[in-house]
Design a protein around this motif. Structure first.
Motif, short mmCIF file in Angstrom:
data_model
loop_
_atom_site.label_atom_id
_atom_site.label_comp_id
_atom_site.label_asym_id
_atom_site.label_seq_id
_atom_site.Cartn_x
_atom_site.Cartn_y
_atom_site.Cartn_z
N PHE A 20 -6.25 -6.91 -9.99
CA PHE A 20 -6.98 -7.70 -10.98
C PHE A 20 -6.07 -8.80 -11.55
CE2 PHE A 20 -8.28 -8.53 -15.37
CZ PHE A 20 -9.62 -8.86 -15.19
N GLY A 21 -4.82 -8.44 -11.80
CA GLY A 21 -3.87 -9.40 -12.36
C GLY A 21 -3.47 -10.47 -11.36
N GLU A 22 -2.90 -11.55 -11.88
CA GLU A 22 -2.56 -12.71 -11.06
C GLU A 22 -1.17 -12.61 -10.43
OE1 GLU A 22 -4.38 -15.31 -10.38
OE2 GLU A 22 -6.04 -15.23 -11.77
N VAL A 23 -0.31 -11.77 -10.96
CA VAL A 23 1.08 -11.75 -10.51
C VAL A 23 1.25 -11.01 -9.19
CG1 VAL A 23 3.39 -10.90 -11.05
CG2 VAL A 23 2.07 -12.10 -12.79
N GLY A 24 0.64 -9.83 -9.07
CA GLY A 24 0.75 -9.06 -7.84
C GLY A 24 2.02 -8.23 -7.79
N ILE A 25 1.88 -6.91 -7.97
CA ILE A 25 3.04 -6.01 -8.03
C ILE A 25 2.98 -4.91 -6.98
CG2 ILE A 25 4.24 -4.30 -9.48
CD1 ILE A 25 3.58 -6.04 -11.89
N ASP A 26 1.78 -4.44 -6.65
CA ASP A 26 1.65 -3.28 -5.76
C ASP A 26 2.29 -3.51 -4.40
OD1 ASP A 26 0.41 -1.77 -7.64
OD2 ASP A 26 -1.63 -2.16 -6.94
N GLY A 27 2.22 -4.73 -3.89
CA GLY A 27 2.85 -5.01 -2.60
C GLY A 27 4.34 -4.73 -2.63
N GLY A 28 4.98 -5.08 -3.75
CA GLY A 28 6.41 -4.80 -3.91
C GLY A 28 6.71 -3.32 -3.98
N LEU A 29 5.78 -2.55 -4.58
CA LEU A 29 5.97 -1.11 -4.68
C LEU A 29 5.86 -0.43 -3.32
CD1 LEU A 29 3.86 -0.42 -7.91
CD2 LEU A 29 6.35 -0.47 -7.72
N LEU A 30 5.11 -1.03 -2.41
CA LEU A 30 4.93 -0.44 -1.09
C LEU A 30 6.00 -0.85 -0.09
CD1 LEU A 30 1.05 -0.85 -0.77
CD2 LEU A 30 2.30 1.30 -1.03
N LYS A 31 6.77 -1.88 -0.42
CA LYS A 31 7.81 -2.34 0.49
C LYS A 31 8.95 -1.33 0.59
CE LYS A 31 9.33 -6.52 0.19
NZ LYS A 31 9.82 -7.80 -0.36
N ASP A 32 9.40 -1.10 1.80
CA ASP A 32 10.53 -0.21 2.03
C ASP A 32 11.33 -0.79 3.20
OD1 ASP A 32 12.36 1.75 2.74
OD2 ASP A 32 10.98 3.41 2.39
N PRO A 33 12.55 -1.25 2.95
CA PRO A 33 13.33 -1.89 4.03
C PRO A 33 13.65 -0.94 5.17
CG PRO A 33 14.71 -1.46 2.10
CD PRO A 33 13.29 -1.20 1.68
N ASN A 34 13.57 0.36 4.93
CA ASN A 34 13.90 1.34 5.96
C ASN A 34 12.67 1.79 6.76
OD1 ASN A 34 16.67 1.48 5.14
ND2 ASN A 34 16.01 2.72 3.38
N ARG A 35 11.49 1.29 6.38
CA ARG A 35 10.26 1.71 7.05
C ARG A 35 9.84 0.66 8.07
NH1 ARG A 35 6.53 2.29 2.74
NH2 ARG A 35 7.29 4.40 2.40
N GLN A 36 9.66 1.08 9.30
CA GLN A 36 9.29 0.18 10.38
C GLN A 36 7.79 0.24 10.63
OE1 GLN A 36 11.65 -1.88 11.83
NE2 GLN A 36 12.98 -1.00 10.26
N GLY A 37 7.24 -0.89 11.10
CA GLY A 37 5.84 -0.90 11.51
C GLY A 37 4.84 -0.94 10.38
N VAL A 38 5.22 -1.46 9.22
CA VAL A 38 4.31 -1.57 8.08
C VAL A 38 4.22 -3.03 7.67
CG1 VAL A 38 3.88 -0.95 5.67
CG2 VAL A 38 4.74 0.77 7.26
N PHE A 39 3.01 -3.54 7.54
CA PHE A 39 2.76 -4.93 7.17
C PHE A 39 1.87 -4.95 5.93
CE2 PHE A 39 3.60 -4.56 11.61
CZ PHE A 39 4.38 -5.66 11.95
N ILE A 40 2.26 -5.72 4.93
CA ILE A 40 1.56 -5.70 3.65
C ILE A 40 1.15 -7.11 3.25
CG2 ILE A 40 1.75 -5.12 1.19
CD1 ILE A 40 3.92 -3.05 2.08
N ALA A 41 -0.06 -7.25 2.74
CA ALA A 41 -0.53 -8.52 2.21
C ALA A 41 -1.26 -8.26 0.90
CB ALA A 41 -1.46 -9.22 3.20
#
Length: 336
Positions: free
Chosen positions: A47-68
């Motif tokens: 709902f908000g304009e900033v966008g935070i959930d994508g950052g919470l799902l990012k994991d540099p050690n996890r392969q094969g995950v794409f987030i938008a």
């Protein structure tokens, strides 16, 4: 991936639920347990304009995950324009074996499903079960029961999964079962806690809901707005706000060289009581993710973040204005 590899229609699940129910945490757990050889894509709407959930799902050690991400309100509105454009780009980039879609807790999942079931996606997306998360402690909360989006989430669901079960005292399960019975929803599967084997089986269930009207393919003639990350390339501080459906959001984003003091952050946020607050903040003591639902706050250290972001949502516009002013004086004004 080999250039000549062709994927069949991508199995797609909508993960829905009210504000603060734990949708992002649930998806993060699914990603941890995904098959190593598969590529999974996640489309997150806030709902908000900033966008935070994508950052919470990012994991540099996890392969094969794409987030938008699609921030700034329900992604299915304006004929699904924002959703379709972002979704098309995500599928083209990831070529996923599975797609997970997390609409905002204030969004309209029926319209999201209508977009996914449109004729132009028929050979691209295989719409599977919609899973609705429920915090059984709030099953009789009028803020939820009187909300049209929440009622729609319950109606379109193919299955229900209880979240935050570790916080239940014992009576919540009985209240939830009574609620689904009174609503005529008791024929749908209900998991009282996360179980990997059962959840995986639910993901493969068909989607029962069938939309009557489906939007046409999106064609954007508008100039693309700069993302928050793009704006932070030329400025250190951004403030954004949004309102709609009786809710107001305020959000801030700060360049990575701007650092907070963790002790001050904790002192300020522990006094906050709000419908929903999320943040990822770069501090002198490390990078931390914060989560507030009502008066309950938890936080944890995370590995990395491209910048600092904080956003909250309130159903009281006056209280939202007051909290925004308080945060700017007691928190953001002191960042170095």
């Amino acid at each position: 991936m080999k250039s000549n590899e062709r994927l069949s229609a991508v199995p797609t699940n909508v993960i829905t639920g009210a504000l603060g129910v734990g949708k992002t945490t649930f998806i993060e757990r699914l990603l941890r347990e995904k098959p190593d050889h598969e590529r999974w894509a996640v489309l997150v709407n806030e709902f908000g304009e900033v966008g935070i959930d994508g950052g919470l799902l990012k994991d540099p050690n996890r392969q094969g995950v794409f987030i938008a991400q699609v921030p700034g309100g329900c992604m299915c509105c304006t004929a699904g324009l924002s959703m379709q454009i972002t979704l098309n780009r995500l599928i083209a980039r990831a070529k996923p074996h599975r797609l997970l879609i997390e609409p905002t807790g204030l969004g309209h999942p029926a319209e999201v499903l209508a977009t996914l079931q449109a004729p132009h996606y028929r050979d691209i997306i295989n719409v599977k079960a919609t899973l609705t998360l429920i915090d059984a402690r709030r099953v009789n909360d009028s803020l939820w029961l009187d909300n049209a989006s929440y009622r729609q989430q319950m109606q379109v669901a193919d299955a229900y999964i209880c979240s935050k079960a570790d916080l239940y005292t014992g009576i919540e399960s009985k209240l939830l079962q009574e609620y689904v019975e009174t609503q005529g929803l008791n024929k749908k599967p209900l998991l009282m806690e996360f179980d990997s084997e059962q959840v995986n089986a639910l993901l493969e269930m068909p989607c029962v809901y069938q939309a009557v009207d489906c939007p046409v393919p999106a064609i954007s003639l508008r100039k693309k707005a700069l993302s928050v990350s793009e704006q932070l390339a030329t400025q250190d501080f951004i403030r954004l706000n949004n309102s709609g459906d009786g809710f107001t959001s305020f959000g801030w984003a700060l360049a990575p060289h701007k650092r907070f003091d963790l002790h001050r952050v904790l002192k300020v946020l522990r006094d906050v009581s709000i419908n929903r607050l999320k943040a990822i903040l770069i501090t002198y003591q490390g990078i931390f993710a914060f989560n507030i639902v009502g008066k309950e706050m938890d936080y944890q250290e995370i590995d990395e973040s491209d910048d600092s972001r904080l956003e909250f949502i309130s159903d009281d516009s006056t209280a939202a204005q007051q909290l925004a002013q308080q945060l700017e004086v007691s928190l953001f004004a002191l960042v170095e």
